[in-house]
Scaffold this active site. Structure first.
Site, mmCIF file in Angstrom:
data_model
loop_
_atom_site.group_PDB
_atom_site.id
_atom_site.type_symbol
_atom_site.label_atom_id
_atom_site.label_comp_id
_atom_site.label_asym_id
_atom_site.label_seq_id
_atom_site.Cartn_x
_atom_site.Cartn_y
_atom_site.Cartn_z
ATOM 1 N N HIS A 284 -2.262 6.174 -4.087
ATOM 2 C CA HIS A 284 -1.035 5.471 -3.732
ATOM 3 C C HIS A 284 0.091 5.825 -4.689
ATOM 4 O O HIS A 284 1.128 5.167 -4.718
ATOM 5 C CB HIS A 284 -1.277 3.959 -3.737
ATOM 6 N N LYS A 476 10.728 -7.144 -3.207
ATOM 7 C CA LYS A 476 9.646 -6.225 -3.582
ATOM 8 C C LYS A 476 9.532 -6.258 -5.093
ATOM 9 O O LYS A 476 10.404 -6.806 -5.762
ATOM 10 C CB LYS A 476 9.923 -4.815 -3.063
ATOM 11 N N ARG A 477 8.473 -5.703 -5.659
ATOM 12 C CA ARG A 477 8.376 -5.632 -7.112
ATOM 13 C C ARG A 477 9.630 -4.960 -7.677
ATOM 14 O O ARG A 477 10.203 -4.075 -7.033
ATOM 15 C CB ARG A 477 7.117 -4.848 -7.528
ATOM 16 N N LYS A 482 12.794 1.684 -7.261
ATOM 17 C CA LYS A 482 13.127 0.948 -6.037
ATOM 18 C C LYS A 482 14.614 0.589 -5.974
ATOM 19 O O LYS A 482 15.124 0.139 -4.960
ATOM 20 C CB LYS A 482 12.273 -0.320 -5.923
ATOM 21 N N THR A 587 5.324 -0.770 2.474
ATOM 22 C CA THR A 587 4.840 -1.513 3.633
ATOM 23 C C THR A 587 5.776 -2.668 3.954
ATOM 24 O O THR A 587 5.747 -3.201 5.058
ATOM 25 C CB THR A 587 3.431 -2.081 3.384
ATOM 26 N N LYS A 591 6.962 -4.759 7.758
ATOM 27 C CA LYS A 591 6.977 -6.192 8.094
ATOM 28 C C LYS A 591 8.349 -6.590 8.642
ATOM 29 O O LYS A 591 8.451 -7.344 9.614
ATOM 30 C CB LYS A 591 6.669 -7.030 6.850
#
Ligand code: PLP
Length: 740
Positions: A284, A476-477, A482, A587, A591
């Site tokens: 991952h 998200k984290r 990110k 992911t 969602k």
């Protein structure tokens, strides 16, 4: 990262109405009761939630599978915010008991550590015997995972550490009673607490102990079950497939070799042939720095026999490799399982690749990165091993549980509930996008979910938000890659523009509620500064009377599965804006897509496949492509950065949002020449994508169509598809219907 289980369980069992009715007779309301349940947060983020989605799909599709893990007493820390700073609180989730687990006091195994290895003569043959120094008991806790629309229920078996009965007899005899009891508590500590670092590894002793504890207990369990029906190991590869979900369980390779060679006396090459046929591996990770390494010294003292086995696997591999590629020492050293250097280490990814029959990426772009960069040498050696299976999420939790009104609407217009087991049917929504009453109902569902979210925001933060505003979400984290900072800089820019507009122009601006949420790893300073900056900007913007409802910024604390279930259905727009090439899959985006939320995204991870499915007209795409990133980085300081970016950076540096000194080092990370994640060079196209979103939002019909088309394109991103691909291509297993 299971989150709550009550709603999911009664839905999957098909007893939702009866259960609610029964509760009613007892004087309880289902929704109220369900809210009482705490989250099981036994993992960090996307990878752990993906595991939970996979379990749901495995059960639903009747695959005969088991999940294994650790029963941490403290799950992922609770995030609280004090004065804009993240603080971590222990998550003692078992405080009030855990009704979902079944303690199997008879399913226990001894797990051993430390000690020495001796060579003994056994019928003329030299065999290695590990004489461990410490023994811990692993106790099984079973967590049933019911499938939807099937009687099949599978098991998630989690291990807890208990002191072994054999422990320290010696110490008792020598009279050191108190100290030996204290030491017993140290052994119990193995399954105490989850390490909260997402995508980074620190080579800590307790973490290694946890990994081996988990691996050893699981393998003993698997082999015991196999031996109940077989008296030799010839059929092990046909009967058992072991999947390494990232490298965290990769010590199981050395452990199963140890069991087969030292305990079952199979002989090395026979054992090796078996091991090679049972493991498959999914990575991952994207960048080489993110790959897990274990210092040899640490491993050698904790697991001396395993270190010998790892050396032997490596030396055999190196010999074989030399025959194939010759004496290319650079390449040999890159591919070695052992990394030489200041800290000699075991490369767990190399180990996993060498010993697995299949190496999986988690999206198309990720797979290309693996083949051309991260594991190029291995790909050239074994191209046939490399595959990819794009991640997915379960529509049972992410629509049926979390968005009941959308669920009802989908079933009504598709004329069936079959999409709950077959998400491909969601494409049927495309047939109705031109139907005005469908679109109206769709809009009402979104409004209802926005209402729920607005109430939550008001309770959590005291900020009142307008339902007419665009709800723009990034949850998200928190990671530099990110790029939550890009989002915050965009918000500062928007604020700055609003401040410099006259009243008439302001009236034309689309009102926004910007929502950010996520946890930073406790030792990740830059990520913590991003959280603080978010609060500092929110403080300024939300209290500015000039701005009112035109812009609000809220940070939602303690992002976890239950918060996600509330936030995602209420989002109009969601951001997935990692620097291209850095998100393996992602992911979260899936969602949001399922819930009819529009995406503002870079062409990274699974977004590339979402575009294939949805068409680039139906989302807001921006930023450098994967192929462009390397070049942009080389140009580094020579890049032209938009004036707006420099201006926003200056505002933060000058203390416009307070805490001037504290934010300097954060600003340094995006300064020209130092801007590894390319915030500056993507800023211009980011603002354009945001402007395009604003423009689309003022045409409600267009927006709703895009929203419907988003959900209609989400079928491919169901974890049912992911699991079916793994089952057919990687594990070669068939569904196995429950006979009762
Ligand atoms: C889905 C999910 C994630 C992963 O989100 P990404 O956007 O893919 O990083 C992380 N945490 C929780 C609680 C989730 O539900």
């Amino acid at each position: 990262m299971i989150g709550r289980s009550l709603s999911n369980s009664v839905i999957n069992l098909g007893i939702q109405d009866q259960y609610a009715e029964a509760l009613n007779q007892l004087g309880f309301e289902f929704e109220v009761l369900a809210e009482q349940e705490g989250d099981a947060s036994l993992g960090n983020g996307g990878l752990a939630r993906f595991s939970a989605c996979q379990m749901d799909s495995l059960a639903t599709l009747d695959y005969p599978a088991w999940g294994y893990g650790l029963r941490y007493e403290y799950g992922l820390f609770r995030q609280i915010i004090v004065d804009g700073f993240q603080h971590e609180q222990p998550d003692y989730w078992l405080n009030f008991g855990n009704p979902w687990e079944i303690e199997r006091i008879h399913v226990t195994y001894e797990v051993k550590f430390n000690g020495t290895v001796e060579e003994v003569d056994m019928n003329g043959e030299k065999v290695k015997v590990w004489i461990p120094g410490e023994t811990v008991e692993a106790v099984a806790y079973d967590n049933p995972i019911p499938g939807y629309g099937t009687k099949n229920t599978i098991n998630l078996r989690l291990w807890a550490a208990k002191p072994s009965n054999q422990f320290d007899l010696e110490a008792y005899n020598t009279g050191d009673y108190i100290n030996s009891i204290v030491n017993r508590q140290n052994t119990e500590a193995i399954s105490n607490v989850l390490y909260p670092d997402d995508r980074s590894h620190q080579g800590k002793e307790m973490r290694l102990k946890q990994q081996y504890f988990f691996v050893s207990a699981s393998l003993q369990d698997i082999i015991r079950r196999f031996k109940e029906a077989h008296n030799n190991f010839d059929e092990l590869p046909e009967q058992v497939a072991l999947h390494l979900n990232d490298t965290h369980p990769s010590l199981s390779i050395a452990e199963i070799m140890r069991i087969l060679v030292d305990e079952e006396h199979l002989g090395w090459s026979k054992a090796w042939n078996i091991v090679n046929k049972i493991f498959s591996f999914t990575t991952h990770t994207v960048v080489a720095e993110g790959l897990e390494k274990i210092p040899v010294d640490l491993l050698g003292s904790l697991l001396p026999r395993h270190l010998q086995i790892l050396y032997e696997i490596n030396s055999n591999f190196m010999e074989e490799l030399k025959k194939k590629i010759g004496l290319d020492y650079n390449r040999l050293s890159r591919m070695s399982i052992i990394e030489e250097g200041a800290v000699k280490s075991i490369r767990m990814a190399n180990l996993s690749i060498v010993c697995s029959h299949t190496v999986n990426g988690v999206s198309k772009v990720h797979s290309n990165t693996l083949k051309t960069k991260t594991f190029k040498d291995f790909y050239e050696l074994w191209p046939e091993k490399f595959q990819y299976t794009t991640n997915g999420v379960t529509q049972r939790r992410w629509i049926v549980v979390s968005n009941p009104s959308l669920c009802a609407l989908l079933s009504k217009w598709l004329g069936t509930e079959a999409w709950i087991r077959n998400a491909d049917l969601l494409t049927g929504l495309r047939d109705h996008v031109d139907n005005t009453s469908f679109r109206h109902e769709w809009k009402m569902v979104k409004r209802l979910n926005k209402m729920r979210l607005a109430e939550y925001i008001e309770t959590m933060s005291g900020v009142k938000v307008s339902l007419d505003a665009m709800f723009d979400v990034q949850v998200k984290r928190i990671h530099e890659y990110k790029r939550q900072l890009l989002n915050i800089f965009g918000i500062i820019h928007r604020y700055d523009c609003l401040k410099n507009m006259d009243k008439n122009d302001r009236r034309k601006v689309v009102p926004r509620v910007c929502i950010i949420g996520g946890k930073a790893a406790p030792g990740y300073e830059i990520a913590k500064k991003i959280i603080k900056l978010c609060h500092a900007v929110a403080e300024k913007v939300n209290n500015d009377a000039d701005i009112g409802d035109l812009l609000k910024l809220v940070f939602i604390p303690d992002y976890n599965v239950s918060v996600a279930e509330l936030v995602i259905p209420g989002a109009d727009l969601s951001q997935h804006i990692s620097t291209a090439g850095h998100e393996a899959s992602g992911t979260g985006s899936m969602k949001f897509l399922m819930n009819g939320c529009l995406l503002l995204a870079t062409a990274d991870g699974s977004t590339v496949e979402i575009i294939e499915e949805l068409g680039s007209d139906n989302l807001f795409l921006f930023g450098a492509k994967v192929e462009e990133v390397a070049e942009l980085r080389e140009k580094g300081g020579a890049l032209k950065v938009p004036l707006q970016f420099a201006r926003v950076l200056r505002m933060v540096r000058d203390g416009y949002f307070g805490d001037k000194d504290y934010f300097q080092s954060l600003c340094d990370t995006v300064e020209v020449g130092n801007d590894f994640y390319l915030l500056g060079s993507d800023f211009g196209s980011y603002l354009e994508a945001q402007a395009a979103a604003d423009k689309a939002f003022v045409e409600p019909d267009k927006w709703i169509k895009m929203s419907i088309l988003s959900a209609a394109a989400s079928g491919r991103f169901s974890s049912d598809r992911t699991i079916r691909e793994y089952a057919e291509r990687t594990w070669k297993i068939d569904p196995c219907q429950c006979p009762f």
